[in-house]
Design a protein around this motif. Structure first.
Motif, short mmCIF file in Angstrom:
data_model
loop_
_atom_site.label_atom_id
_atom_site.label_comp_id
_atom_site.label_asym_id
_atom_site.label_seq_id
_atom_site.Cartn_x
_atom_site.Cartn_y
_atom_site.Cartn_z
N THR A 108 26.12 19.58 2.13
CA THR A 108 25.49 20.76 1.55
C THR A 108 26.55 21.69 0.96
O THR A 108 26.37 22.23 -0.14
CB THR A 108 24.68 21.52 2.62
OG1 THR A 108 23.81 20.60 3.28
CG2 THR A 108 23.87 22.64 2.00
N LEU A 109 27.64 21.88 1.67
CA LEU A 109 28.73 22.72 1.17
C LEU A 109 29.33 22.12 -0.10
O LEU A 109 29.66 22.86 -1.04
CB LEU A 109 29.79 22.89 2.24
CG LEU A 109 29.36 23.66 3.49
CD1 LEU A 109 30.42 23.56 4.59
CD2 LEU A 109 29.09 25.12 3.16
N VAL A 110 29.45 20.81 -0.13
CA VAL A 110 29.99 20.13 -1.32
C VAL A 110 29.05 20.37 -2.51
O VAL A 110 29.49 20.69 -3.63
CB VAL A 110 30.16 18.62 -1.07
CG1 VAL A 110 30.44 17.89 -2.37
CG2 VAL A 110 31.29 18.38 -0.07
N PRO A 118 25.97 30.11 -4.61
CA PRO A 118 26.57 30.81 -3.46
C PRO A 118 25.86 30.46 -2.16
O PRO A 118 24.63 30.49 -2.09
CB PRO A 118 26.36 32.29 -3.81
CG PRO A 118 26.15 32.33 -5.29
CD PRO A 118 25.45 31.05 -5.63
N ILE A 119 26.62 30.16 -1.13
CA ILE A 119 26.00 29.76 0.14
C ILE A 119 25.29 30.93 0.81
O ILE A 119 24.37 30.72 1.60
CB ILE A 119 27.01 29.11 1.11
CG1 ILE A 119 28.07 30.11 1.56
CG2 ILE A 119 27.65 27.88 0.49
CD1 ILE A 119 28.94 29.59 2.69
N ARG A 147 26.85 30.93 11.25
CA ARG A 147 28.29 31.16 11.34
C ARG A 147 28.98 30.78 10.04
O ARG A 147 29.91 31.48 9.59
CB ARG A 147 28.88 30.34 12.50
CG ARG A 147 30.36 30.58 12.74
CD ARG A 147 30.96 29.53 13.65
NE ARG A 147 30.98 28.21 13.03
CZ ARG A 147 31.89 27.84 12.13
NH1 ARG A 147 32.84 28.66 11.73
NH2 ARG A 147 31.84 26.61 11.62
N ILE A 148 28.53 29.71 9.41
CA ILE A 148 29.14 29.25 8.16
C ILE A 148 28.87 30.22 7.02
O ILE A 148 29.68 30.36 6.10
CB ILE A 148 28.62 27.84 7.82
CG1 ILE A 148 29.15 26.83 8.85
CG2 ILE A 148 29.01 27.42 6.41
CD1 ILE A 148 28.54 25.45 8.75
N GLY A 149 27.72 30.91 7.08
CA GLY A 149 27.41 31.88 6.03
C GLY A 149 26.04 31.74 5.40
O GLY A 149 25.68 32.52 4.52
N PHE A 150 25.27 30.73 5.85
CA PHE A 150 23.91 30.58 5.35
C PHE A 150 22.99 31.59 6.05
O PHE A 150 23.27 32.04 7.17
CB PHE A 150 23.38 29.17 5.64
CG PHE A 150 24.17 28.07 4.98
CD1 PHE A 150 24.01 27.80 3.63
CD2 PHE A 150 25.07 27.31 5.69
CE1 PHE A 150 24.73 26.80 3.02
CE2 PHE A 150 25.80 26.30 5.10
CZ PHE A 150 25.63 26.04 3.74
N MET A 151 21.88 31.91 5.41
CA MET A 151 20.82 32.61 6.10
C MET A 151 19.96 31.59 6.84
O MET A 151 19.91 30.41 6.46
CB MET A 151 19.96 33.40 5.10
CG MET A 151 20.63 34.65 4.57
SD MET A 151 19.54 35.61 3.49
CE MET A 151 19.71 34.68 1.97
N PRO A 172 17.33 34.71 14.21
CA PRO A 172 17.61 34.32 12.83
C PRO A 172 17.58 35.53 11.91
O PRO A 172 17.28 36.65 12.33
CB PRO A 172 16.43 33.38 12.52
CG PRO A 172 15.30 33.97 13.32
CD PRO A 172 15.93 34.46 14.60
N ASP A 173 17.88 35.29 10.65
CA ASP A 173 17.77 36.36 9.66
C ASP A 173 16.30 36.65 9.33
O ASP A 173 15.94 37.78 9.02
CB ASP A 173 18.50 35.96 8.37
CG ASP A 173 19.99 35.76 8.61
OD1 ASP A 173 20.69 36.76 8.82
OD2 ASP A 173 20.44 34.60 8.61
N ILE A 174 15.49 35.59 9.41
CA ILE A 174 14.10 35.68 8.94
C ILE A 174 13.18 34.96 9.91
O ILE A 174 13.52 33.90 10.44
CB ILE A 174 13.97 35.04 7.54
CG1 ILE A 174 14.81 35.81 6.52
CG2 ILE A 174 12.51 34.99 7.09
CD1 ILE A 174 15.03 35.05 5.22
#
Length: 254
Positions: A108-110, A118-119, A147-151, A172-174
């Motif tokens: 996914t990051l790739v 943007p992640i 932790r990686i930066g995703f919501m 979670p965020d949502i």
């Protein structure tokens, strides 16, 4: 038997064969009714010609579940980038297809780097109908993604395991309210009381609430009166095949 890990990741990451079927996406907007903006688009799997989701999901098996989950992430990001999507992008994921969150997220990051998406505008949402018996494991996956930066988002809150036990382990965020709570809420005092309680609890925990499955103006108005500002449903827009939804195309409340 768990996949053998290597320095590059697990065996499934290294040896995964291509899927034997193709698929694409429709995108349904999640709207912010206060600011009349599209908060996010949820990527909903479709056949390559726009065929309904079951024509694709019926081909997912235990043998190809991991490959499908990984392919879904990359495809959603690729199409969203091609469309020039400026909103957040919500991607459903299969918790039961993940062996090591920190390894299984690499593709996914790739894809995000490759397509310049943007992640911090990617939301990982627990997939509807995916039964997860180990809530601690789901919380660990979501915690790593955050932790990686995703919501992160918990779908169908109030149904099955997606309830208070999971929220106690991870915030979670949502939170997306289960559609059964939304349906006919304007005519149901118990539903209104439950949603009001969830909204107050999430506000206390710093969690945004999305009401999904809105089909009538009365449901929308009732939820707005309960303080819900993020909404999704046919009342605003149906999913659009390989297209995003512009704010001017939304059926905004008067």
């Amino acid at each position: 038997m768990e996949p053998k890990e290597t320095r590059e990741g697990c065996g499934l990451c290294r040896d995964a064969a291509p899927l034997e079927f193709d698929f694409s996406y429709a995108f349904q907007p999640i709207v912010d009714i206060d600011h009349r903006q599209v908060f996010a688009h949820e990527a909903l799997v479709r056949g390559p010609g726009g065929e309904p989701a079951p024509t694709v999901l019926s081909r997912v098996t235990d043998a190809n579940r991991y490959q499908f989950d990984q392919a879904c992430r990359g495809k959603a990001i690729e199409i969203a980038s091609r469309l020039g999507m400026q909103s957040n992008l919500s991607i459903n994921f299969l918790p039961n297809a993940i062996y090591r969150p920190e390894l299984c997220i690499r593709s996914t990051l790739v894809a995000a780097r490759k397509h310049g998406f943007p992640i911090d505008r990617i939301i990982f949402e627990t997939v509807e109908g995916e039964q997860v018996n180990d809530g601690k494991w789901l919380a660990e996956i979501l915690r790593e993604y955050k932790r990686i930066g995703f919501m992160t988002a918990i779908d169908d809150f109030g149904a099955g395991f997606a309830g208070l036990n999971l929220l106690a382990d991870f915030q979670p965020d949502i939170v997306k309210l289960d559609m059964a709570l939304v349906r006919g809420i304007d005519q149901s005092k118990p539903r209104r009381a439950i949603v009001a309680g969830v909204a107050a609890m999430c506000c206390e925990l710093g969690i945004q609430v999305i009401a999904e499955g809105i089909e009538t103006v009365d449901e929308m108005c009732c939820l707005r009166d309960l303080g819900i500002r993020l909404m999704q449903g046919y009342w605003f827009s149906r999913p659009l095949f390989e297209r995003g939804c512009a704010p001017e195309a939304i059926a905004w409340p008067a």
